[in-house]
Scaffold this motif. Structure first.
Motif, mmCIF file in Angstrom:
data_model
loop_
_atom_site.group_PDB
_atom_site.id
_atom_site.type_symbol
_atom_site.label_atom_id
_atom_site.label_comp_id
_atom_site.label_asym_id
_atom_site.label_seq_id
_atom_site.Cartn_x
_atom_site.Cartn_y
_atom_site.Cartn_z
ATOM 1 N N THR A 115 -16.940 7.190 -17.911
ATOM 2 C CA THR A 115 -17.783 7.922 -18.853
ATOM 3 C C THR A 115 -18.056 9.328 -18.326
ATOM 4 O O THR A 115 -17.994 10.309 -19.073
ATOM 5 C CB THR A 115 -19.112 7.159 -19.095
ATOM 6 N N GLY A 116 -18.354 9.438 -17.036
ATOM 7 C CA GLY A 116 -18.556 10.751 -16.427
ATOM 8 C C GLY A 116 -17.308 11.611 -16.522
ATOM 9 O O GLY A 116 -17.383 12.813 -16.812
ATOM 10 N N ARG A 148 -16.978 12.862 -19.992
ATOM 11 C CA ARG A 148 -17.934 13.940 -20.249
ATOM 12 C C ARG A 148 -17.398 15.263 -19.698
ATOM 13 O O ARG A 148 -17.407 16.286 -20.367
ATOM 14 C CB ARG A 148 -19.303 13.632 -19.646
ATOM 15 N N ARG A 149 -16.922 15.234 -18.453
ATOM 16 C CA ARG A 149 -16.382 16.454 -17.837
ATOM 17 C C ARG A 149 -15.187 16.983 -18.624
ATOM 18 O O ARG A 149 -15.076 18.182 -18.876
ATOM 19 C CB ARG A 149 -15.989 16.195 -16.391
ATOM 20 N N SER A 178 -14.466 16.547 -21.734
ATOM 21 C CA SER A 178 -14.838 17.040 -23.068
ATOM 22 C C SER A 178 -15.632 18.339 -23.006
ATOM 23 O O SER A 178 -15.702 19.064 -23.996
ATOM 24 C CB SER A 178 -15.672 15.984 -23.803
ATOM 25 N N LEU A 205 -18.779 18.346 -22.772
ATOM 26 C CA LEU A 205 -20.064 18.018 -23.388
ATOM 27 C C LEU A 205 -21.151 18.035 -22.322
ATOM 28 O O LEU A 205 -21.074 17.316 -21.334
ATOM 29 C CB LEU A 205 -19.979 16.633 -24.042
ATOM 30 N N ALA A 236 -24.705 17.433 -20.527
ATOM 31 C CA ALA A 236 -25.799 16.452 -20.542
ATOM 32 C C ALA A 236 -27.053 17.151 -21.058
ATOM 33 O O ALA A 236 -27.236 18.338 -20.829
ATOM 34 C CB ALA A 236 -26.022 15.918 -19.134
ATOM 35 N N ILE A 267 -25.023 13.121 -26.144
ATOM 36 C CA ILE A 267 -24.138 11.947 -26.161
ATOM 37 C C ILE A 267 -23.281 11.926 -27.426
ATOM 38 O O ILE A 267 -22.616 10.935 -27.698
ATOM 39 C CB ILE A 267 -24.912 10.617 -26.002
ATOM 40 N N SER A 276 -18.208 14.668 -28.934
ATOM 41 C CA SER A 276 -16.840 14.432 -28.484
ATOM 42 C C SER A 276 -16.516 12.969 -28.746
ATOM 43 O O SER A 276 -17.116 12.076 -28.148
ATOM 44 C CB SER A 276 -16.702 14.731 -26.986
ATOM 45 N N PHE A 288 -15.492 11.046 -25.574
ATOM 46 C CA PHE A 288 -16.655 10.714 -24.731
ATOM 47 C C PHE A 288 -17.479 9.610 -25.377
ATOM 48 O O PHE A 288 -17.890 8.660 -24.706
ATOM 49 C CB PHE A 288 -17.541 11.943 -24.489
ATOM 50 N N GLU A 289 -17.737 9.715 -26.667
ATOM 51 C CA GLU A 289 -18.567 8.727 -27.359
ATOM 52 C C GLU A 289 -17.969 7.327 -27.262
ATOM 53 O O GLU A 289 -18.698 6.351 -27.081
ATOM 54 C CB GLU A 289 -18.757 9.122 -28.826
ATOM 55 N N TYR A 294 -18.571 6.135 -23.699
ATOM 56 C CA TYR A 294 -20.005 5.899 -23.542
ATOM 57 C C TYR A 294 -20.401 4.566 -24.176
ATOM 58 O O TYR A 294 -21.177 3.799 -23.606
ATOM 59 C CB TYR A 294 -20.778 7.059 -24.176
#
Length: 128
Positions: free
Chosen positions: A22-23, A26-27, A29, A31, A33, A36, A39, A42-43, A46
């Motif tokens: 998930t991390g 996030r990186r 994408s 997106l 913090a 949530i 992207s 990412f979603e 997640y």
């Protein structure tokens, strides 16, 4: 042999792996913090992580209580099905969320079986 402890720690490790993925998503994408949404990739990751956490809450106590009263090797084998189901769920959800049913069922059914074994065993122990 500490089969139950091994399965429990593999389940925790699996959850931590999904958290790391998930991390990474996030990186990748970009997106920031605490967002949530924004992207799709990412979603999806997640949701795999959060659904795994939601399932762990039921899985771990059911695993240990059933394992105290039933054959720990059989209980651990049921736990292996759970672990496999989580990986199938992850791969399916990432590629096409609507295809997650098999992985979800291979997660849910072991939890239901373990919980039923645990409840039956505890009630039986209370009355015997």
């Amino acid at each position: 042999m500490p089969y139950l402890e091994l399965i429990a720690m593999l389940a925790i490790s699996q959850y931590l792996f999904f958290g790391a993925m998930t991390g990474k998503a996030r990186r990748k994408s970009g997106l920031a913090a605490p967002a949530i949404s924004g992207s799709v990739e990412f979603e999806k990751m997640y949701r795999v992580q959060m659904n795994t956490l939601e399932m762990l809450v039921a899985f771990l106590p059911a695993l240990f209580v059933a394992g105290q009263h039933q054959n720990p090797e059989w209980v651990a084998a049921i736990g292996c099905v759970y672990l496999l189901g989580r990986f199938i769920y992850w791969r399916a959800y990432i590629s096409n969320p609507s295809s997650r049913t098999l992985g979800f069922m291979l997660t849910l059914i072991p939890i239901v079986v373990l919980a039923a074994l645990a409840i039956f065993s505890v009630v039986n122990a209370l009355f015997n």
